[in-house]
Design a protein around this motif. Structure first.
Motif, PDB file in Angstrom:
ATOM      1  N   ARG A  90      60.102 -14.654 127.300  1.00 35.89           N
ATOM      2  CA  ARG A  90      60.359 -13.409 126.576  1.00 35.89           C
ATOM      3  C   ARG A  90      61.008 -13.758 125.248  1.00 35.89           C
ATOM      4  NH1 ARG A  90      64.093 -10.145 128.516  1.00 35.89           N
ATOM      5  NH2 ARG A  90      64.857 -11.575 130.083  1.00 35.89           N
ATOM      6  N   ALA A  91      60.673 -12.997 124.241  1.00 31.22           N
ATOM      7  CA  ALA A  91      61.269 -13.256 122.926  1.00 31.22           C
ATOM      8  C   ALA A  91      61.976 -11.999 122.446  1.00 31.22           C
ATOM      9  CB  ALA A  91      60.171 -13.648 121.937  1.00 31.22           C
ATOM     10  N   THR A  92      63.035 -12.204 121.707  1.00 26.59           N
ATOM     11  CA  THR A  92      63.724 -11.060 121.117  1.00 26.59           C
ATOM     12  C   THR A  92      64.338 -11.497 119.790  1.00 26.59           C
ATOM     13  OG1 THR A  92      65.373  -9.353 121.542  1.00 26.59           O
ATOM     14  CG2 THR A  92      65.923 -11.537 122.309  1.00 26.59           C
ATOM     15  N   LEU A  93      64.501 -10.549 118.895  1.00 30.07           N
ATOM     16  CA  LEU A  93      65.137 -10.861 117.620  1.00 30.07           C
ATOM     17  C   LEU A  93      66.621 -10.572 117.726  1.00 30.07           C
ATOM     18  CD1 LEU A  93      62.691  -9.331 114.992  1.00 30.07           C
ATOM     19  CD2 LEU A  93      63.188 -11.752 115.365  1.00 30.07           C
ATOM     20  N   SER A  94      67.430 -11.475 117.225  1.00 34.05           N
ATOM     21  CA  SER A  94      68.865 -11.245 117.266  1.00 34.05           C
ATOM     22  C   SER A  94      69.535 -12.026 116.142  1.00 34.05           C
ATOM     23  CB  SER A  94      69.398 -11.719 118.623  1.00 34.05           C
ATOM     24  OG  SER A  94      70.791 -11.715 118.621  1.00 34.05           O
ATOM     25  N   ASN A  95      70.489 -11.403 115.493  1.00 37.63           N
ATOM     26  CA  ASN A  95      71.280 -12.089 114.479  1.00 37.63           C
ATOM     27  C   ASN A  95      72.478 -12.713 115.192  1.00 37.63           C
ATOM     28  OD1 ASN A  95      73.194 -12.779 112.509  1.00 37.63           O
ATOM     29  ND2 ASN A  95      72.344 -11.288 111.097  1.00 37.63           N
ATOM     30  N   GLU A 136      75.444 -10.315 116.482  1.00 37.49           N
ATOM     31  CA  GLU A 136      74.920  -9.632 117.671  1.00 37.49           C
ATOM     32  C   GLU A 136      75.075 -10.491 118.924  1.00 37.49           C
ATOM     33  OE1 GLU A 136      71.276  -6.855 116.460  1.00 37.49           O
ATOM     34  OE2 GLU A 136      70.960  -8.951 115.950  1.00 37.49           O
TER      35      GLU A 136
END
Ligand SMILES: C[S@@+](CC[C@H](N)C(=O)[O-])C[C@H]1O[C@@H](n2cnc3c(N)ncnc32)[C@H](O)[C@@H]1O
Length: 155
Positions: A57-62, A66
């Motif tokens: 699974r991929a997700t965007l996060s700073n 975050e």
């Protein structure tokens, strides 16, 4: 998967490593036509087996501002060529957030040798385990190609 490394500048060990890279998760594929400018470089396309791809699974996060929600409990976090862009304040925030994503005993693996990473890591409970400079290629007539790895462990 494309490497910017030229075939003529690296050891036989690296050639064997690159040949086998990806075998555990799929097979070599010719689906992606590679640009002619990459001739003479290590290049390869791997088609990942569907059952493996389904587990990713991929997700965007700073990573500076975050945390993952729900919280992650990863065994390992790998961060290459990212910390180099962060100043001291950003590094402190990123390390605190990464510590929060790891299980106790989990590992952070990165390639930033700046002493600040070790110092700030200790404050947030990421203790240094190992750090080395590694020579990736002799570089021939050019300068040797160096990289590093650092392993820190969550207490
Ligand atoms: C030079 S690339 C490195 C990509 C890859 N990790 C590698 O080693 O080839 C730098 C990466 O850092 C990511 N990055 C920069 N600041 C970030 C932040 N605050 N949070 C998460 N990722 C960040 C960028 O999106 C980019 O993908």
């Amino acid at each position: 998967m494309v490497s910017g490394l030229r075939r003529d500048s690296l050891s036989e060990d690296f050639a064997v490593y690159f040949r086998d890279l990806g075998k555990a998760i799929g097979g070599e594929s010719r689906l992606v036509p590679l640009p002619r400018t990459l001739e003479g470089h290590f290049t390869k396309a791997v088609q990942v087996r569907p059952e493996i791809a389904a587990k990713v699974r991929a997700t965007l996060s700073n990573v500076i501002v975050e945390r993952l929600d729900p919280p992650a409990q990863f065994d390992a976090v790998i961060v290459t060529n990212v910390f180099v862009y962060f100043g001291r304040a950003e590094l402190a925030l990123a390390l605190a957030n990464i510590q929060g994503m790891l299980k106790p005993g989990g590992y952070l693996l990165h390639n930033e040798l700046r002493p600040e990473v070790e110092e700030l890591g200790r404050y947030v409970g990421l203790v240094p385990v190992q750090a080395r400079t590694i020579q990736v290629s002799a570089g021939g007539a050019r300068t040797p190609l160096l990289d590093a790895f650092v392993i820190q462990q969550r207490r």
